[in-house]
Enzyme design. Sequence first.
Site, mmCIF file in Angstrom:
data_model
loop_
_atom_site.group_PDB
_atom_site.id
_atom_site.type_symbol
_atom_site.label_atom_id
_atom_site.label_comp_id
_atom_site.label_asym_id
_atom_site.label_seq_id
_atom_site.Cartn_x
_atom_site.Cartn_y
_atom_site.Cartn_z
ATOM 1 N N GLU A 286 0.821 -1.216 0.000
ATOM 2 C CA GLU A 286 0.000 0.000 0.000
ATOM 3 C C GLU A 286 0.857 1.268 0.000
ATOM 4 O OE1 GLU A 286 0.408 -2.317 2.250
ATOM 5 O OE2 GLU A 286 -0.349 -1.773 4.243
ATOM 6 N N SER B 228 8.373 -8.883 5.303
ATOM 7 C CA SER B 228 9.183 -9.076 6.502
ATOM 8 C C SER B 228 8.928 -10.469 7.097
ATOM 9 C CB SER B 228 8.833 -7.983 7.514
ATOM 10 O OG SER B 228 7.449 -8.032 7.786
ATOM 11 N N CYS C 31 16.441 -6.534 0.406
ATOM 12 C CA CYS C 31 16.559 -7.775 1.187
ATOM 13 C C CYS C 31 17.897 -8.444 0.933
ATOM 14 C CB CYS C 31 15.427 -8.724 0.861
ATOM 15 S SG CYS C 31 15.550 -9.367 -0.789
#
Length: 499
Positions: free
Chosen positions: A176, A226, A281
């Site tokens: 979002e 996450s 990441c």
Amino acid sequence: MKEIGHWIDGKMVAGTSGRFTEVLNPATGEVIAKVALATTAELDAAVAAAAKAQPDWAATNPQRRARVMMKFGDLINAHMDELAELVSREHGKVLADGRGDVQRGLEVIEVCMGAPALMKGEYTGDAGPGIDLYSMRQPLGVVAGITPFNFPAMIPLWKMGPALVAGNAMILKPSERCPSTSLRLAELAKEAGLPDGVLQVVNGDKEAVDAILDNETIQAVGFVGSTPIAQYIYGRACSNGKRAQCFGGAKNHMIIMPDADMDKAADALVGAGFGAAGERCMAISVAVPVGKGTAEALVERLIPKIEKLKVGPYTGGADIDFGPVITAQAKARIEGLIDSGVAAGAKLVVDGRGLKIQGYEGGFYVGPTLFDEVTPEMEIYKQEIFGPVLSVVRQESYEDALKLIIDNDYGNGTAIFTADGDTARDFAARVNVGMVGINFPIPVPLSYYTFGGWKKSAFGDLNQYGPDALRFYTKTKTVTARWFSGIKDGVALNFKALD
Ligand code: NAD
């Protein structure tokens, strides 16, 4: 205020929930739009429409589906600058990195152009008298992709390419924080010939995600984000009988051996630690020099390179090295972690706190930060900081350095810098991490391999993109066929070998 809705049945539609969240430009801190957050009913309606569209798409022959990918790839290329700008405006990364974000997704679409070859089944003629055995890969039906903020183009493309080319319909729920790129990609996919309803982009938050996890039509969930959310999604999707692959966070270490080229190692660390403000990441967040001399030589080289880095808005020109972090909360969290490192006794060598960029005072900037003498008990070591903070954890020997990585909870990427092939081979063989670089700091595999971490960096089986993704988004059916003039043996009740 611009309102961002959803992409349903081949067009943009407004959200009906009445719930929105703000979309920010992290470079200025301004609210640039509000994005609708879907209800369970909106999500379920999108899934029902996708389920209607999917059988015709699955029945379209694989080469024709691949041709849609070819056209889609052409359109992504043609709109590269526009897509990169969309990425940078909502994410904050510099434009060159925005282009990289699109490019690494496009490369997965390129592999999907050859998907018919990757999806072929197996065949054994005369597996028994008059018996042929063959397998086929069939789409799952409606599948879902749930993606993070940090690669607004690349990761949605990693999800949609393999799922769609395999004949599935997909519900994509982008972050979002950065919803616009996925919506634009959906428009381009339509222009490339993707039938309406086959790709639905539903914006939302936890309510939409939970609706995906509980929807009985959705067969598989591909998640990236996450670790706590990855683990939650994996558990709920699996308990609802869905196939799930959930990729989580990371804490990537790079070992620097005494025989490494120190200048190259320092350059690599600066790029891998601070590129995209550390919001990758596969960022290297822990440097592990082996031996005191190596540590001194490394830190001495890192300091001037880090102090030279230029932080600023994506509109600031080609000499800006990296942009802001994603939100004011992310900035506060990162600066809080830097405070905690200082309090815990780590040596703060370069301090990026309190950075203000003239003319962009509302932006969420954190300067590049270097800690030395970090130990594994400190929060700055234990947590994924996801910001421009590099920690040096000194180790006495190669075995100690390897053990540090093996004992870490995460296992996404890692690297070693050395001139010794034997050490490099040993490292690649023994380290329990999914992606390994040898004199290569960010070892993101090319799109015809696959991407995935180990330990708490991934839950479930099979990696993202490449052959694994096509396996994840298809199921195998195996047919045993006998063709002869009638069954001569009468009824057989025993479980027979095909002799
Ligand atoms: P996030 O986990 O906050 O969000 C990811 C997605 O989950 C978003 O679409 C979000 O709307 C949704 N979500 C968030 N909270 C939720 C909740 N409570 N319930 C259900 N859904 C929820 O991650 P992020 O901040 O957007 O992305 C950064 C994280 O992603 C980092 O940890 C990073 O390491 C990781 N990441 C991993 C990979 C990988 O391949 N392993 C790749 C990129 C990013």
